[in-house]
Design a protein around this motif. Structure first.
Motif, PDB file in Angstrom:
ATOM      1  N   ARG A  43       0.834  -1.201   0.000  1.00  0.00           N
ATOM      2  CA  ARG A  43       0.000   0.000   0.000  1.00  0.00           C
ATOM      3  C   ARG A  43       0.871   1.255   0.000  1.00  0.00           C
ATOM      4  O   ARG A  43       0.623   2.203  -0.753  1.00  0.00           O
ATOM      5  CB  ARG A  43      -0.914  -0.016   1.223  1.00  0.00           C
ATOM      6  CG  ARG A  43      -1.821   1.207   1.336  1.00  0.00           C
ATOM      7  CD  ARG A  43      -2.625   1.148   2.618  1.00  0.00           C
ATOM      8  NE  ARG A  43      -3.340   2.395   2.856  1.00  0.00           N
ATOM      9  CZ  ARG A  43      -3.941   2.704   3.999  1.00  0.00           C
ATOM     10  NH1 ARG A  43      -3.921   1.844   5.007  1.00  0.00           N
ATOM     11  NH2 ARG A  43      -4.555   3.872   4.142  1.00  0.00           N
ATOM     12  N   PHE A  44       1.906   1.240   0.838  1.00  0.00           N
ATOM     13  CA  PHE A  44       2.790   2.403   0.932  1.00  0.00           C
ATOM     14  C   PHE A  44       3.546   2.617  -0.376  1.00  0.00           C
ATOM     15  O   PHE A  44       3.737   3.753  -0.822  1.00  0.00           O
ATOM     16  CB  PHE A  44       3.781   2.214   2.084  1.00  0.00           C
ATOM     17  CG  PHE A  44       4.563   3.445   2.417  1.00  0.00           C
ATOM     18  CD1 PHE A  44       3.993   4.460   3.171  1.00  0.00           C
ATOM     19  CD2 PHE A  44       5.868   3.601   1.980  1.00  0.00           C
ATOM     20  CE1 PHE A  44       4.709   5.605   3.480  1.00  0.00           C
ATOM     21  CE2 PHE A  44       6.588   4.737   2.281  1.00  0.00           C
ATOM     22  CZ  PHE A  44       6.010   5.743   3.036  1.00  0.00           C
ATOM     23  N   ALA A  45       3.975   1.516  -1.003  1.00  0.00           N
ATOM     24  CA  ALA A  45       4.676   1.621  -2.282  1.00  0.00           C
ATOM     25  C   ALA A  45       3.785   2.253  -3.339  1.00  0.00           C
ATOM     26  O   ALA A  45       4.252   3.009  -4.203  1.00  0.00           O
ATOM     27  CB  ALA A  45       5.144   0.241  -2.740  1.00  0.00           C
ATOM     28  N   GLY A  46       2.491   1.953  -3.261  1.00  0.00           N
ATOM     29  CA  GLY A  46       1.558   2.557  -4.204  1.00  0.00           C
ATOM     30  C   GLY A  46       1.540   4.072  -4.082  1.00  0.00           C
ATOM     31  O   GLY A  46       1.500   4.789  -5.088  1.00  0.00           O
ATOM     32  N   TYR A  47       1.586   4.569  -2.850  1.00  0.00           N
ATOM     33  CA  TYR A  47       1.645   6.016  -2.641  1.00  0.00           C
ATOM     34  C   TYR A  47       2.999   6.580  -3.079  1.00  0.00           C
ATOM     35  O   TYR A  47       3.076   7.640  -3.702  1.00  0.00           O
ATOM     36  CB  TYR A  47       1.437   6.353  -1.164  1.00  0.00           C
ATOM     37  CG  TYR A  47       0.047   6.092  -0.643  1.00  0.00           C
ATOM     38  CD1 TYR A  47      -1.059   6.744  -1.180  1.00  0.00           C
ATOM     39  CD2 TYR A  47      -0.165   5.198   0.407  1.00  0.00           C
ATOM     40  CE1 TYR A  47      -2.337   6.511  -0.697  1.00  0.00           C
ATOM     41  CE2 TYR A  47      -1.437   4.965   0.903  1.00  0.00           C
ATOM     42  CZ  TYR A  47      -2.524   5.620   0.345  1.00  0.00           C
ATOM     43  OH  TYR A  47      -3.782   5.390   0.831  1.00  0.00           O
ATOM     44  N   LEU A  48       4.060   5.852  -2.741  1.00  0.00           N
ATOM     45  CA  LEU A  48       5.409   6.354  -2.989  1.00  0.00           C
ATOM     46  C   LEU A  48       5.688   6.537  -4.473  1.00  0.00           C
ATOM     47  O   LEU A  48       6.322   7.516  -4.882  1.00  0.00           O
ATOM     48  CB  LEU A  48       6.439   5.397  -2.378  1.00  0.00           C
ATOM     49  CG  LEU A  48       7.915   5.771  -2.539  1.00  0.00           C
ATOM     50  CD1 LEU A  48       8.203   7.122  -1.904  1.00  0.00           C
ATOM     51  CD2 LEU A  48       8.801   4.690  -1.923  1.00  0.00           C
ATOM     52  N   PHE A  49       5.212   5.595  -5.279  1.00  0.00           N
ATOM     53  CA  PHE A  49       5.521   5.640  -6.704  1.00  0.00           C
ATOM     54  C   PHE A  49       4.382   6.216  -7.539  1.00  0.00           C
ATOM     55  O   PHE A  49       4.296   5.989  -8.740  1.00  0.00           O
ATOM     56  CB  PHE A  49       5.888   4.240  -7.196  1.00  0.00           C
ATOM     57  CG  PHE A  49       7.131   3.706  -6.546  1.00  0.00           C
ATOM     58  CD1 PHE A  49       8.374   4.223  -6.880  1.00  0.00           C
ATOM     59  CD2 PHE A  49       7.059   2.718  -5.575  1.00  0.00           C
ATOM     60  CE1 PHE A  49       9.523   3.749  -6.269  1.00  0.00           C
ATOM     61  CE2 PHE A  49       8.206   2.238  -4.964  1.00  0.00           C
ATOM     62  CZ  PHE A  49       9.438   2.757  -5.307  1.00  0.00           C
ATOM     63  N   THR A  50       3.512   6.975  -6.880  1.00  0.00           N
ATOM     64  CA  THR A  50       2.449   7.691  -7.575  1.00  0.00           C
ATOM     65  C   THR A  50       2.636   9.176  -7.333  1.00  0.00           C
ATOM     66  O   THR A  50       2.782   9.607  -6.186  1.00  0.00           O
ATOM     67  CB  THR A  50       1.057   7.267  -7.069  1.00  0.00           C
ATOM     68  OG1 THR A  50       0.889   5.863  -7.288  1.00  0.00           O
ATOM     69  CG2 THR A  50      -0.032   8.024  -7.816  1.00  0.00           C
ATOM     70  N   ASP A  51       2.664   9.949  -8.384  1.00  0.00           N
ATOM     71  CA  ASP A  51       2.850  11.395  -8.250  1.00  0.00           C
ATOM     72  C   ASP A  51       1.558  12.009  -7.723  1.00  0.00           C
ATOM     73  O   ASP A  51       0.559  12.103  -8.439  1.00  0.00           O
ATOM     74  CB  ASP A  51       3.213  12.012  -9.604  1.00  0.00           C
ATOM     75  CG  ASP A  51       3.672  13.464  -9.473  1.00  0.00           C
ATOM     76  OD1 ASP A  51       3.531  14.025  -8.365  1.00  0.00           O
ATOM     77  OD2 ASP A  51       4.168  14.019 -10.469  1.00  0.00           O
ATOM     78  N   THR A  52       1.583  12.430  -6.448  1.00  0.00           N
ATOM     79  CA  THR A  52       0.382  12.991  -5.823  1.00  0.00           C
ATOM     80  C   THR A  52       0.412  14.510  -5.762  1.00  0.00           C
ATOM     81  O   THR A  52      -0.456  15.124  -5.165  1.00  0.00           O
ATOM     82  CB  THR A  52       0.234  12.442  -4.389  1.00  0.00           C
ATOM     83  OG1 THR A  52       1.424  12.766  -3.642  1.00  0.00           O
ATOM     84  CG2 THR A  52       0.041  10.942  -4.406  1.00  0.00           C
ATOM     85  N   ARG A  53       1.441  15.096  -6.361  1.00  0.00           N
ATOM     86  CA  ARG A  53       1.538  16.558  -6.287  1.00  0.00           C
ATOM     87  C   ARG A  53       0.559  17.217  -7.243  1.00  0.00           C
ATOM     88  O   ARG A  53       0.253  16.703  -8.291  1.00  0.00           O
ATOM     89  CB  ARG A  53       2.973  17.003  -6.613  1.00  0.00           C
ATOM     90  CG  ARG A  53       3.952  16.740  -5.486  1.00  0.00           C
ATOM     91  CD  ARG A  53       5.381  16.985  -5.916  1.00  0.00           C
ATOM     92  NE  ARG A  53       5.850  15.924  -6.794  1.00  0.00           N
ATOM     93  CZ  ARG A  53       7.035  15.922  -7.388  1.00  0.00           C
ATOM     94  NH1 ARG A  53       7.847  16.938  -7.219  1.00  0.00           N
ATOM     95  NH2 ARG A  53       7.405  14.922  -8.148  1.00  0.00           N
TER      96      ARG A  53
END
Length: 252
Positions: free
Chosen positions: A242-252
């Motif tokens: 789950r955390f990797a999904g956030y880390l490698f997704t550009d949320t800016r």
């Protein structure tokens, strides 16, 4: 996760093993030098060095890397002065070993000068020092090669962590260690904002927004990812995924 292995370096075991190895080396040296004394005092002096723990951990890291069993190695170290000394240890080792080799060469020259025989004798201590120097040089090349190594800093959108990371980036540049980027962690999701959102949460979100602008300005081009503040700590494979999904997704 296929082919993913995790290993925790036990500091206590590493230090105890390093003490045993140092004791063996000192006893061997005293025997070779024909000095009749116990090694305990020398061992105590060596292991009381403030950087001894970092040295032991660095040796463990080198062992893992030199086995070359995996394609990628990821080491997680705390963002303190210990980490700086840890990754700069190869440079410190090189300086120390070169001085030891020079002293040993001078001692050998004096011994040959005073000896009745000019026969060359094997010097296991010199052999060990040269081998150790080559090992440290290999480690130095590995951790300073931008094609193989990069150090990523994790920060929070707050004043103190930002200042620490900024200082560390300068330190690592001094050591010639490639900096891969900065990851911003602990972001509060703005979707939480609503009519009934507590002032505490509103203030934290606004504070984070200001520091995000500062991060983008200070570390321009270095921000590699942003991750949210989660409801639980990241433990276990499901949370890692789950955390990797956030880390490698550009949320800016």
């Amino acid at each position: 996760m296929p082919n993913l292995w995790a290993y925790e370096i036990d500091t206590k075991d590493t230090i105890e093993r390093s003490k045993r190895e140092i004791r063996e080396k000192i006893q061997w040296f005293l025997k070779f030098a024909e000095i009749s004394t116990r090694a305990d005092e020398f061992v105590e002096s060596a292991t009381m060095n403030p950087a001894f723990e970092e040295s032991a951990m660095f040796e463990n890291m080198i062992d893992l890397m030199f086995r070359d069993e995996y394609e990628v190695y990821v080491f997680d170290t705390a963002p303190t002065a210990n980490a700086r000394r840890l990754l700069g240890m190869s440079k410190v080792y090189a300086l120390w070993v070169n001085k030891m080799i020079k002293s040993r060469q001078e001692a050998q020259a004096l011994r040959r000068l005073l000896s009745f025989t000019k026969k060359e004798e094997p010097d296991p201590l010199m052999d060990y020092l040269i081998s150790f120097r080559d090992r440290m040089e290999r480690a130095r090349r590995l951790i300073t090669d931008p094609e193989l190594t990069a150090f990523f800093f994790v920060t929070l959108p707050e004043a103190l962590p930002i200042a620490v990371i900024r200082r560390f980036i300068h330190w690592f540049h001094d050591f010639g260690i490639p900096v891969g980027g900065v990851i911003v962690n602990g972001l509060i999701d703005r979707s939480f904002l609503g009519e009934n959102t507590p002032d505490f949460v509103r203030n934290r979100i606004e504070m984070q927004a200001r520091y995000l602008q500062e991060i983008e300005s200070l570390f321009d081009g270095l921000v590699r990812g942003m991750t949210p503040l989660l409801e639980n700590e990241v433990r276990g494979v499901p949370m890692l995924e789950r955390f990797a999904g956030y880390l490698f997704t550009d949320t800016r």
